[in-house]
Design an enzyme around this catalytic site. Structure first.
Site, PDB file in Angstrom:
ATOM      1  N   CYS A  11     -39.202 -37.590  39.298  1.00 61.98           N
ATOM      2  CA  CYS A  11     -39.795 -36.685  38.073  1.00 61.98           C
ATOM      3  C   CYS A  11     -38.439 -35.790  39.209  1.00 61.98           C
ATOM      4  O   CYS A  11     -39.048 -36.019  39.821  1.00 61.98           O
ATOM      5  CB  CYS A  11     -41.222 -36.534  38.026  1.00 61.98           C
ATOM      6  SG  CYS A  11     -42.108 -36.256  39.192  1.00 61.98           S
ATOM      7  N   ASP A 442      -4.219 -11.800  32.976  1.00 58.54           N
ATOM      8  CA  ASP A 442      -2.881 -12.209  32.975  1.00 58.54           C
ATOM      9  C   ASP A 442      -1.779 -12.394  32.219  1.00 58.54           C
ATOM     10  O   ASP A 442      -2.180 -12.261  30.791  1.00 58.54           O
ATOM     11  CB  ASP A 442      -2.565 -13.202  33.980  1.00 58.54           C
ATOM     12  CG  ASP A 442      -0.846 -13.301  35.297  1.00 58.54           C
ATOM     13  OD1 ASP A 442      -0.300 -12.251  35.112  1.00 58.54           O
ATOM     14  OD2 ASP A 442      -0.502 -14.264  34.851  1.00 58.54           O
ATOM     15  N   ASP A 644      -1.576 -15.399  41.084  1.00 56.68           N
ATOM     16  CA  ASP A 644      -2.992 -15.043  40.296  1.00 56.68           C
ATOM     17  C   ASP A 644      -4.258 -15.802  41.300  1.00 56.68           C
ATOM     18  O   ASP A 644      -5.589 -15.713  40.830  1.00 56.68           O
ATOM     19  CB  ASP A 644      -3.445 -15.277  38.749  1.00 56.68           C
ATOM     20  CG  ASP A 644      -2.317 -15.075  37.885  1.00 56.68           C
ATOM     21  OD1 ASP A 644      -2.097 -13.778  37.985  1.00 56.68           O
ATOM     22  OD2 ASP A 644      -1.487 -15.602  37.213  1.00 56.68           O
TER      23      ASP A 644
END
Length: 847
Positions: A11, A442, A644
């Site tokens: 659990c 871009d 980028d």
């Protein structure tokens, strides 16, 4: 990140305990546990032995995935697939059927006879002790069948880390122990000849509760295991796609070899109907390749020599001869599997809420159960009644629902994304994508195709479009300029063959000249052609209009006669305007970033429909713009190039176009395999749906426990007379986790392409002025440059200037004939001039 298999967790309290123990190991920088896949991801410098020891001391087991000799790619995939195999469901099914058989007999004895008068064998008539002994034996058999609850539960209790199994084991053991005590009291009463007292003790037995609790929890566990198994279907499906063999070409013969024997550079064949074994490049052959396995796109892609093919895609028609480019764990398929698997092993920030609660949940429930028994007993109720309330508290509480609320939704959401070519690298990136308020795009390769194309043919002087294109094809066939390649592609599409020209000369920054059949051919900018031929006023105006649209007009003459204009541009992708609109409809502001000049950028921005255009920015300038945008809201950056990467890393969510560079993909949080801008709103939409599902799961998990525990404790007995039996509590607990997992599976039916249910998030304010930090008070110089004729010339000059030490940025315009440089330190005019003139352009002045 090192991946470990963890055993013994049942659990969320277990996973919280393991995570806490490992995080204390010196050298561990981060750790995340997946209860769903029983795996653990650890980052840092700690040794394997120290990590395994910490897990074992916490009461669980751990082993490093792929320990020992490095397995082959095929063996590793087989190992990963084996790790995901559902072994729980068959084992739980066997336990359940065995338990039901003995439980049925027990229920017949305990309730069938006393409540409904069902007949019993003569031996039991008037012999309550015999009936009690039979019930005890049947209950003990059911407890033995389900001994895993007791071994795990009491082991956790002894280590000071009680878990869900502890609650079940305590509830069942308390019922059994109380019933055994009642049985001994019954034997005493019968020995004294008090038959009425002996019969009364039959009503004090909770043997059926002890067995029923275990059986009902097993039902819930089995349903939960089956549902959990379905959450990893997408990952298992990807693993099954991995080819096992390849057909290598050696000495002209085909040889079938295991996939792990394929090396980079090997030539291999792919027959129609076969899967491509590894990533490669086509050397010979044409075919249609189905790439749905990787991109989710069902339409086959035409392939020709020079095109790339990926492992697990299907060759549908022609024979292909290819060269291996990436093999083993470097193939696109392996990278996708690794991304999806790693994302499942990570933890979303939203899961921390449930983790904090789960860490103290079980001890708190045990304390509440003990308090419940004490309060009812002190209020004067019989001990059996008080014990029943305490047992109900133990068995109704469910930490599993809390622990599974987040990971099951993350796994299903990740699988959905993978099936549609949207890869989230981590659970955190899946969560973050849905929270973005600003998307920066871009331009080149993201909004546009990234390759110039012919957009307009405007013949003049009585020439036809074909004649104009034939002339341009002959002249441009010997040029290496990107604009020339666009003209040549258009010519090939029209079935034209370039005529052989003589005296070819390229005049950098101006145009081209050559001779054909004794006539001079000229092609180039408006300024270049206007000096050498008469350009009609109408065509002059059209060329200016094309330039205003962000296109580059190329003018052509033959023998001094003006022949027309061909416009070339980096064309916008078909789905870009719709993708931008969908983002805006979701309340997201869209900004376009580009290094292009203002005029071209605004023309493309207008076509795409973006909210704002930021032009003339360098890679570090893009990163600075992202920083400014982040001050106004959560920001995502979408790009595809090396330039980028800084912005992708800086953004709250970096999204890389799949056809982009490896650097961009590595820097991003999300990868779009289809290289379509329309996948950006789809990714946001899927993230929001996953977040919504997590919120639903967490709500029901908390709500269930908040309502169920007081009800089980008897808080409503005095007011409404509501009383819960331990068996009903066990039934409720068994279904709670199943409901949470089933709710997560609903994500499989979510349509991430449909914008019908999109909702706007809180909008951000207008971004009227963005300071990109490139203007920081530094000095600037303006160079007058002659010879530039298009955006590509601008890019060439810009790149040359920005490589000069001390130049922070350069803004270049071929229309103005200027290059404005921002300097971080003093740079001599001669150095700037030389950088430009080395690119075959003339600098007439530096101001």
């Amino acid at each position: 990140m090192e991946q470990y298999n963890v055993t013994g967790m049942s659990c969320a309290a277990c996973s919280a305990r393991v995570e806490k123990a490992v995080s204390k190991v010196p050298g561990v920088s981060s750790v995340s546990i997946s209860l769903l896949t029983n795996s653990m991801g650890v980052e840092g410098t700690a040794s394997e032995a120290a990590i395994v020891k910490a897990v074992e001391e916490a009461g669980y087991g751990a082993s490093l995935k792929g320990a020992g000799a490095k397995p082959s790619a095929a063996a590793k995939l087989a190992e990963d697939e084996e790790a995901l195999k559902d072994r729980e469901t068959p084992a739980l099914k066997r336990r359940l059927f065995a338990s039901l058989g003995f439980l049925g007999a027990l229920m017949y004895l305990s309730m069938g006879h006393s409540m409904w008068g069902w007949p019993l064998p003569p031996f039991f008539e008037g012999n309550p002790v015999a009936a009690g002994l039979a019930q005890m034996i049947l209950a003990a058999v059911v407890m033995l069948i389900n001994k895993k609850f007791f071994t795990s539960g009491f082991k956790g209790l002894m280590h000071g880390v009680p878990n869900m199994d502890t609650l079940v084991a305590l509830g069942s053991a308390a019922s059994f122990a109380y019933s055994v005590a009642a049985l001994f009291l019954m034997t005493g009463a019968q020995a004294q000849g008090d038959a009425a007292a002996a019969a009364h003790y039959l009503h004090e037995f909770y043997f059926e509760s002890a067995a029923m609790i275990l059986t009902l929890i097993t039902v819930g566990k089995m349903l939960e295991a089956r549902s959990k198994g379905r959450t990893t279907d997408a990952l298992k499906g990807l693993m099954k796609l991995a080819p096992q063999t390849a057909t290598l070409l050696r000495d002209g013969a085909e040889t079938v070899v295991p996939i792990e024997r394929v090396q980079v550079g090997d030539e291999f064949a792919v027959h129609p109907g076969e899967n491509v074994p590894v990533d490669g490049v086509i050397l010979d052959g044409h075919s249609a390749v189905n790439e749905a396995a990787l991109t989710g796109e069902s339409v086959p892609v035409d392939k020709a020599p020079g095109d790339k093919v990926s492992a697990a895609t299907v060759n549908q028609s022609g024979y292909l001869r290819c060269r291996a480019a990436r093999v083993g764990e470097d193939t696109t398929l392996s990278q996708i599997i690794r991304m999806v698997s790693d994302a499942a092993a990570t933890k979303a920030p939203i899961a921390k809420v449930a983790d904090k609660v789960s860490g103290v949940f079980v001890p708190a429930v045990i304390a509440v159960a003990l308090l419940t028994v004490a309060v009812w007993w002190l209020l004067g109720e019989e001990f059996g009644f008080a014990l029943a309330r305490g047992i109900s508290v133990l068995v109704i509480s469910c930490p599993c629902a809390l622990g599974l609320a987040t990971p099951v939704a993350i796994m299903v959401g990740n699988g959905m994304g993978a099936r549609h070519g949207i890869l989230f690298k981590t659970a955190a990136s899946l969560e973050a994508a849905g929270r973005v308020q600003i998307v920066a795009l871009d331009k080149t390769g993201t909004i546009t195709s990234g390759e110039p194309e012919v957009t307009d043919l405007l013949p003049a002087g009585g020439a036809s479009e074909r004649e104009l294109l034939e002339l341009a094809c002959a002249l441009e066939s010997k040029s290496e300029h990107p604009l020339a390649r666009a003209v040549m592609r258009k010519s090939r599409d029209e079935g034209l063959t370039a005529a052989e020209v003589g005296d070819f000369r390229a005049l950098p920054g101006n145009g081209l000249t050559a001779t054909l059949n004794g006539e001079e051919l000229l092609g180039g900018s408006l300024a270049f052609i206007a000096d050498r031929a008469a350009v009609p006023e109408e065509m002059n105006a059209k060329a200016e209009a094309l330039a205003g649209q962000g296109k580059t007009p190329l003018l052509f003459t033959r023998g001094g006669r003006f022949m027309g204009v061909i416009a070339v541009a980096d064309t916008i992708k078909e789905d870009s305007p719709q993708a931008v609109k969908e983002l805006q409809d979701m309340g997201i502001r869209v900004v376009m970033l580009t290094g292009d000049n203002e005029r071209t950028a605004r023309a493309i921005g207008a076509q795409a429909g973006v909210d704002q255009v930021v032009a003339g920015v360098l890679p570090d300038g893009k990163e600075a713009v992202i920083r400014e945008l982040q001050k106004r809201g959560k920001t995502a950056m979408v790009g595809d190039g090396i330039n980028d990467a800084p912005a992708l890393t800086r953004a709250d969510t970096g999204i890389a176009i799949g056809a982009g560079t490896d650097v961009a993909i590595d820097a991003a949080d999300v990868v779009l395999m289809n290289s379509r801008l329309s996948d950006v709103p789809a990714a946001v939409r899927l993230s929001r749906a996953t977040l919504r599902n997590i919120h639903e799961n967490l709500f029901w998990a908390f709500f269930y426990n908040v309502v169920g525990i007081p009800l089980a404790a008897g808080a409503w007995i005095s007011l409404l007379g509501w009383k819960m039996s331990p068996m009903f509590g066990a039934a409720a607990m068994s279904l709670s986790s199943f409901c949470v997992v089933s709710n997560a599976l609903r994500l499989n039916f979510f349509d991430l392409r449909s914008a019908k249910k999109d909702k706007k998030i809180r909008p951000v304010g207008r971004l009227d002025q963005i300071e990109s930090e490139k203007e920081n008070g530094s000095m600037t110089k303006t160079l007058n440059v002659e010879g530039m004729m298009c955006g590509h010339c601008e890019a060439r000059v810009k790149k040359a200037l920005e490589t000069v030490e001390g130049v922070a940025s350069a803004e270049v315009s071929h229309e103005k004939g200027t290059a404005v440089v921002t300097l971080s330190k003093d740079v001599p005019d001669a150095v700037l001039k030389k950088a430009v003139e080395d690119q075959d352009y003339a600098v007439t002045a530096v101001k």
